[in-house]
Write a protein that holds these residues in place. Structure first.
Motif, mmCIF file in Angstrom:
data_model
loop_
_atom_site.group_PDB
_atom_site.id
_atom_site.type_symbol
_atom_site.label_atom_id
_atom_site.label_comp_id
_atom_site.label_asym_id
_atom_site.label_seq_id
_atom_site.Cartn_x
_atom_site.Cartn_y
_atom_site.Cartn_z
ATOM 1 N N VAL A 1 0.847 -1.208 0.000
ATOM 2 C CA VAL A 1 0.000 0.000 0.000
ATOM 3 C C VAL A 1 0.874 1.247 0.000
ATOM 4 N N LEU A 2 0.286 2.326 -0.502
ATOM 5 C CA LEU A 2 0.960 3.626 -0.481
ATOM 6 C C LEU A 2 1.172 4.077 0.964
ATOM 7 N N ILE A 3 2.219 4.833 1.188
ATOM 8 C CA ILE A 3 2.430 5.432 2.509
ATOM 9 C C ILE A 3 1.537 6.676 2.612
ATOM 10 N N PRO A 4 0.738 6.780 3.659
ATOM 11 C CA PRO A 4 -0.134 7.959 3.794
ATOM 12 C C PRO A 4 0.663 9.261 3.733
ATOM 13 N N ARG A 5 0.109 10.255 3.012
ATOM 14 C CA ARG A 5 0.756 11.557 2.900
ATOM 15 C C ARG A 5 -0.076 12.617 3.611
ATOM 16 N N PRO A 6 0.596 13.634 4.171
ATOM 17 C CA PRO A 6 -0.154 14.739 4.775
ATOM 18 C C PRO A 6 -1.082 15.423 3.764
ATOM 19 N N ASP A 7 -0.692 15.432 2.471
ATOM 20 C CA ASP A 7 -1.536 16.049 1.432
ATOM 21 C C ASP A 7 -2.966 15.518 1.464
ATOM 22 N N THR A 8 -3.093 14.250 1.809
ATOM 23 C CA THR A 8 -4.401 13.596 1.734
ATOM 24 C C THR A 8 -5.334 14.038 2.863
ATOM 25 N N SER B 1 -11.897 9.585 -3.590
ATOM 26 C CA SER B 1 -10.813 8.713 -4.039
ATOM 27 C C SER B 1 -9.480 9.449 -4.088
ATOM 28 N N ASN B 2 -8.439 8.715 -3.691
ATOM 29 C CA ASN B 2 -7.063 9.142 -3.957
ATOM 30 C C ASN B 2 -6.472 8.102 -4.905
ATOM 31 N N PRO B 3 -6.756 8.241 -6.194
ATOM 32 C CA PRO B 3 -6.344 7.198 -7.147
ATOM 33 C C PRO B 3 -4.891 7.394 -7.578
ATOM 34 N N PRO B 4 -4.347 6.444 -8.344
ATOM 35 C CA PRO B 4 -3.028 6.698 -8.942
ATOM 36 C C PRO B 4 -3.160 7.823 -9.960
ATOM 37 N N TYR B 5 -2.232 8.773 -9.945
ATOM 38 C CA TYR B 5 -2.363 9.885 -10.900
ATOM 39 C C TYR B 5 -1.030 10.394 -11.443
ATOM 40 N N ILE B 6 0.063 9.708 -11.129
ATOM 41 C CA ILE B 6 1.358 10.166 -11.636
ATOM 42 C C ILE B 6 1.565 9.588 -13.053
ATOM 43 N N ALA B 7 2.019 10.441 -13.973
ATOM 44 C CA ALA B 7 2.253 9.982 -15.348
ATOM 45 C C ALA B 7 3.329 8.904 -15.356
ATOM 46 N N ASP C 1 11.307 7.614 -1.851
ATOM 47 C CA ASP C 1 10.387 6.607 -1.330
ATOM 48 C C ASP C 1 9.514 5.974 -2.418
ATOM 49 N N LEU C 2 9.208 6.747 -3.466
ATOM 50 C CA LEU C 2 8.273 6.251 -4.490
ATOM 51 C C LEU C 2 8.749 4.959 -5.139
ATOM 52 N N ARG C 3 10.075 4.750 -5.180
ATOM 53 C CA ARG C 3 10.626 3.533 -5.793
ATOM 54 C C ARG C 3 10.147 2.284 -5.075
ATOM 55 N N SER D 1 1.133 0.358 -9.058
ATOM 56 C CA SER D 1 -0.286 0.394 -9.460
ATOM 57 C C SER D 1 -1.065 1.411 -8.620
ATOM 58 N N ALA D 2 -0.534 1.785 -7.456
ATOM 59 C CA ALA D 2 -1.212 2.787 -6.623
ATOM 60 C C ALA D 2 -0.736 4.197 -6.936
ATOM 61 N N LEU D 3 0.362 4.294 -7.702
ATOM 62 C CA LEU D 3 0.967 5.609 -7.947
ATOM 63 C C LEU D 3 0.671 6.157 -9.329
ATOM 64 N N SER D 4 0.745 5.271 -10.328
ATOM 65 C CA SER D 4 0.861 5.797 -11.676
ATOM 66 C C SER D 4 -0.228 5.243 -12.591
ATOM 67 N N ILE E 1 -11.941 14.084 -5.668
ATOM 68 C CA ILE E 1 -10.786 13.305 -6.152
ATOM 69 C C ILE E 1 -9.486 14.048 -5.881
ATOM 70 N N GLU E 2 -8.528 13.313 -5.283
ATOM 71 C CA GLU E 2 -7.184 13.880 -5.140
ATOM 72 C C GLU E 2 -6.446 13.717 -6.471
ATOM 73 N N HIS E 3 -5.613 14.715 -6.808
ATOM 74 C CA HIS E 3 -4.856 14.622 -8.062
ATOM 75 C C HIS E 3 -3.530 15.352 -7.943
HETATM 76 N N1 GLN Z 1 0.744 12.305 -3.873
HETATM 77 C C1 GLN Z 1 1.548 11.195 -4.205
HETATM 78 C C2 GLN Z 1 2.889 11.653 -4.716
HETATM 79 O O1 GLN Z 1 2.968 12.575 -5.503
HETATM 80 C C3 GLN Z 1 0.917 10.291 -5.219
HETATM 81 C C4 GLN Z 1 -0.260 9.606 -4.656
HETATM 82 C C5 GLN Z 1 -1.115 9.008 -5.709
HETATM 83 O O2 GLN Z 1 -0.698 8.678 -6.807
HETATM 84 N N2 GLN Z 1 -2.349 8.884 -5.401
HETATM 85 O O3 GLN Z 1 3.885 11.107 -4.317
#
Ligand code: GLN
Length: 281
Positions: free
Chosen positions: A90-97, A185-191, A201-203, A208-211, A239-241
């Motif tokens: 799972v993704l690590i929770p971010r303060p942004d969320t 939803s906080n879906p994957p949204y990174i290109a 950390d993203l590595r 599938s949760a990021l991109s 939606i988070e983006h």
């Molecule tokens: N906010 C995260 C980041 O930029 C990405 C989280 C997501 O894809 N939902 O690292």
């Protein structure tokens, strides 16, 4: 044998090249090895951990020096003042969320009995936090990953949350055709070609949760499109983006005929959440 003080100095030096929070990381990992709070390190700087504890600490340091995120070493991350279990599933929770939580809570009076859907819940932070803060609401949380669902269930149990249920689902495909007042939803949204995916950390996080395809917008588009069949009249979609996706996401909300479309700014001043209301014609 080395003192706590000296272990921390050496560890911070070791991590300085790979982490921009080297001293804090060293303290957190020593606490983990000692099974103590950080106040203990301050109170007993001259204490000498035993050899088992010291070896454990060195193993954790090695993992961190290789780049493994602190949360995946400790197995926990705090979100909205609660601890959530996390693994590399799972993704690590971010303060942004926390922004999306604030916006949902603003929509939901304290005694609200609204039905809420959290799509792609991961460790469960959004669904569980909303369930805890609005105990009369009913929450459904979904994820495509069964491993994620089992972590989210564990987190719900840990926090004694009863007003949430979990579904394994590819976005809305297996969600019961209920009418939801709020879908979030906080879906994957990174290109896919974003260089950040190969850094820090993203590595270590599940790709599938990021991109997502289409410059990171493909899952957001699926959600905006299909959520229309699951929202009550005037129901809200949030939606988070990405910081650079405000206009693209607003246009998707417009294309699918949502009303009252707004984008909100996160704590670091970035456009982070877009919301709209569904009004059937
Ligand atoms: N906010 C995260 C980041 O930029 C990405 C989280 C997501 O894809 N939902 O690292």
């Amino acid at each position: 044998m080395a003192s706590i003080k000296n272990l921390l100095i050496d560890a911070a030096n070791l991590l300085a090249g790979s982490s921009d929070s080297a001293h804090l990381d060293a303290e957190i990992l020593l606490c983990l090895a000692l099974n103590r709070q950080r106040s203990y390190l301050r109170a007993w700087p001259d204490n000498e951990p035993n050899i088992t504890q010291e070896n454990l600490f060195k193993d954790y340091l090695k993992e961190r020096a290789h780049g493994k995120p602190i949360a995946y070493i400790t197995g926990y991350k705090e979100f909205w003042s609660r601890d959530f279990k996390v693994t590399s599933d799972v993704l690590i929770p971010r303060p942004d969320t926390e922004l999306i939580i604030e916006l949902c809570l603003d929509l939901l009076p304290i005694h609200s009995t609204a039905k809420i859907l959290d799509l792609g819940t991961g460790s469960g932070i959004i669904g569980i936090t909303l369930a805890a803060e609005r105990q009369h609401c009913q929450i459904i949380a979904s994820d495509f990953s069964l491993a994620a669902i089992s972590i989210a269930k564990f987190n719900a149990q840990t926090h004694h949350i009863n007003n949430i249920s979990f579904y394994q689902s590819d976005w809305l495909t297996k969600i019961p055709k209920d009418q939801f007042d709020v879908i979030v939803s906080n879906p994957p949204y990174i290109a896919k070609d974003d260089v950040h995916l190969t850094q820090g950390d993203l590595r270590y996080e599940p790709i599938s949760a990021l991109s997502a395809n289409e410059s990171g917008l493909s899952d957001i588009k699926t959600i905006i499109n299909h959520a229309r069949n699951y929202l009550t009249p005037n129901g809200h979609l949030l939606i988070e983006h990405g910081y650079n996706q405000k206009y693209a996401v607003q246009n998707l909300f417009k294309d699918f005929k949502y009303q009252h479309i707004h984008t909100l700014i996160d704590l670091s001043g970035q456009p982070r959440v877009t919301r709209g209301q569904w009004q059937p014609h």
